[in-house]
Design a protein around this motif. Structure first.
Motif, mmCIF file in Angstrom:
data_model
loop_
_atom_site.group_PDB
_atom_site.id
_atom_site.type_symbol
_atom_site.label_atom_id
_atom_site.label_comp_id
_atom_site.label_asym_id
_atom_site.label_seq_id
_atom_site.Cartn_x
_atom_site.Cartn_y
_atom_site.Cartn_z
ATOM 1 N N VAL A 1 0.845 -1.185 0.000
ATOM 2 C CA VAL A 1 0.000 0.000 0.000
ATOM 3 C C VAL A 1 0.881 1.235 0.000
ATOM 4 O O VAL A 1 1.816 1.342 0.794
ATOM 5 N N GLN A 2 0.556 2.162 -0.874
ATOM 6 C CA GLN A 2 1.259 3.443 -0.910
ATOM 7 C C GLN A 2 0.243 4.567 -0.788
ATOM 8 O O GLN A 2 -0.839 4.500 -1.356
ATOM 9 N N LEU A 3 0.616 5.577 -0.018
ATOM 10 C CA LEU A 3 -0.237 6.745 0.165
ATOM 11 C C LEU A 3 0.488 7.957 -0.405
ATOM 12 O O LEU A 3 1.656 8.189 -0.085
ATOM 13 N N GLN A 4 -0.225 8.726 -1.206
ATOM 14 C CA GLN A 4 0.345 9.909 -1.834
ATOM 15 C C GLN A 4 -0.464 11.125 -1.417
ATOM 16 O O GLN A 4 -1.611 11.274 -1.843
ATOM 17 N N ALA A 5 0.155 11.975 -0.601
ATOM 18 C CA ALA A 5 -0.523 13.193 -0.142
ATOM 19 C C ALA A 5 -0.182 14.351 -1.063
ATOM 20 O O ALA A 5 0.936 14.451 -1.574
ATOM 21 N N SER A 6 -1.149 15.230 -1.246
ATOM 22 C CA SER A 6 -0.931 16.408 -2.077
ATOM 23 C C SER A 6 -1.874 17.525 -1.645
ATOM 24 O O SER A 6 -2.809 17.288 -0.871
ATOM 25 N N GLY A 7 -1.601 18.718 -2.155
ATOM 26 C CA GLY A 7 -2.513 19.832 -1.920
ATOM 27 C C GLY A 7 -2.012 20.889 -0.959
ATOM 28 O O GLY A 7 -2.685 21.901 -0.753
ATOM 29 N N GLY A 8 -0.860 20.672 -0.357
ATOM 30 C CA GLY A 8 -0.335 21.680 0.549
ATOM 31 C C GLY A 8 0.089 22.930 -0.192
ATOM 32 O O GLY A 8 0.111 22.980 -1.420
ATOM 33 N N GLY A 9 0.425 23.965 0.573
ATOM 34 C CA GLY A 9 0.867 25.198 -0.040
ATOM 35 C C GLY A 9 0.915 26.321 0.954
ATOM 36 O O GLY A 9 0.835 26.098 2.166
ATOM 37 N N LEU A 10 1.068 27.517 0.422
ATOM 38 C CA LEU A 10 1.140 28.733 1.232
ATOM 39 C C LEU A 10 -0.177 29.490 1.076
ATOM 40 O O LEU A 10 -0.628 29.730 -0.049
ATOM 41 N N VAL A 11 -0.762 29.857 2.208
ATOM 42 C CA VAL A 11 -2.032 30.560 2.182
ATOM 43 C C VAL A 11 -2.051 31.592 3.295
ATOM 44 O O VAL A 11 -1.385 31.406 4.321
ATOM 45 N N GLU A 12 -2.787 32.650 3.104
ATOM 46 C CA GLU A 12 -2.915 33.656 4.150
ATOM 47 C C GLU A 12 -3.908 33.187 5.215
ATOM 48 O O GLU A 12 -4.806 32.379 4.931
ATOM 49 N N ALA A 13 -3.753 33.705 6.391
ATOM 50 C CA ALA A 13 -4.688 33.397 7.476
ATOM 51 C C ALA A 13 -6.111 33.717 7.024
ATOM 52 O O ALA A 13 -6.364 34.745 6.391
ATOM 53 N N GLY A 14 -7.021 32.803 7.345
ATOM 54 C CA GLY A 14 -8.406 32.943 6.919
ATOM 55 C C GLY A 14 -8.709 32.244 5.612
ATOM 56 O O GLY A 14 -9.879 32.101 5.237
ATOM 57 N N GLY A 15 -7.659 31.809 4.931
ATOM 58 C CA GLY A 15 -7.837 31.150 3.654
ATOM 59 C C GLY A 15 -8.164 29.675 3.796
ATOM 60 O O GLY A 15 -8.354 29.159 4.902
ATOM 61 N N SER A 16 -8.194 28.999 2.651
ATOM 62 C CA SER A 16 -8.571 27.586 2.612
ATOM 63 C C SER A 16 -7.596 26.783 1.756
ATOM 64 O O SER A 16 -6.981 27.318 0.827
ATOM 65 N N LEU A 17 -7.493 25.524 2.097
ATOM 66 C CA LEU A 17 -6.737 24.555 1.306
ATOM 67 C C LEU A 17 -7.453 23.219 1.382
ATOM 68 O O LEU A 17 -8.126 22.933 2.375
ATOM 69 N N THR A 18 -7.276 22.422 0.346
ATOM 70 C CA THR A 18 -7.809 21.062 0.365
ATOM 71 C C THR A 18 -6.665 20.083 0.126
ATOM 72 O O THR A 18 -5.958 20.184 -0.879
ATOM 73 N N LEU A 19 -6.488 19.174 1.056
ATOM 74 C CA LEU A 19 -5.476 18.125 0.927
ATOM 75 C C LEU A 19 -6.133 16.854 0.400
ATOM 76 O O LEU A 19 -7.298 16.573 0.710
ATOM 77 N N SER A 20 -5.371 16.111 -0.372
ATOM 78 C CA SER A 20 -5.828 14.823 -0.880
ATOM 79 C C SER A 20 -4.819 13.751 -0.516
ATOM 80 O O SER A 20 -3.616 14.031 -0.448
#
Length: 117
Positions: A1-20
């Protein structure tokens, strides 16, 4: 089994991100999956987790009401929608799978989330 995470980044406070987190491997099955984060100088902490079949979720108190964990069983993928991000959410986020309900056995490589103030 392999898990691949993605979706990180730089965002300002109050912002949103979605990780997969995409799981691969023959006949992937798991009891639960979860998101963890590691901040320098602190222990790794669980952020959210979800049972794979029933979709029961749980969250760290620090993210309740702001983060939402979900999964797509057909795609073997788990998500973490992060809203109202705060600088203290900064860290490396890891996804993990618990195949049997006993321990987090499989880990992804981590994705950096940085929230600027």
């Amino acid at each position: 089994v392999q898990l691949q995470a993605s979706g990180g980044g730089l965002v300002e406070a109050g912002g949103s991100l979605t990780l997969s987190c995409a799981a691969s491997g023959r006949n992937f099955k798991t009891y639960a999956m979860g998101w963890f984060r590691k901040v320098p100088g602190k222990n790794r902490e669980v952020v959210a987790q979800i049972t794979w079949l029933s979709g029961i979720t749980s969250y760290a108190d620090s993210v309740k009401g702001r983060f939402t964990i979900s999964r797509d069983n057909a795609k073997n993928t788990m998500y973490l929608v992060m809203n109202s991000l705060k600088p203290e959410d900064t860290g490396v986020y890891y996804c993990a799978a618990d195949p049997s309900g006993a321990r987090w056995h499989y880990w992804g490589q981590g994705t950096q989330v940085t929230v600027s103030s």
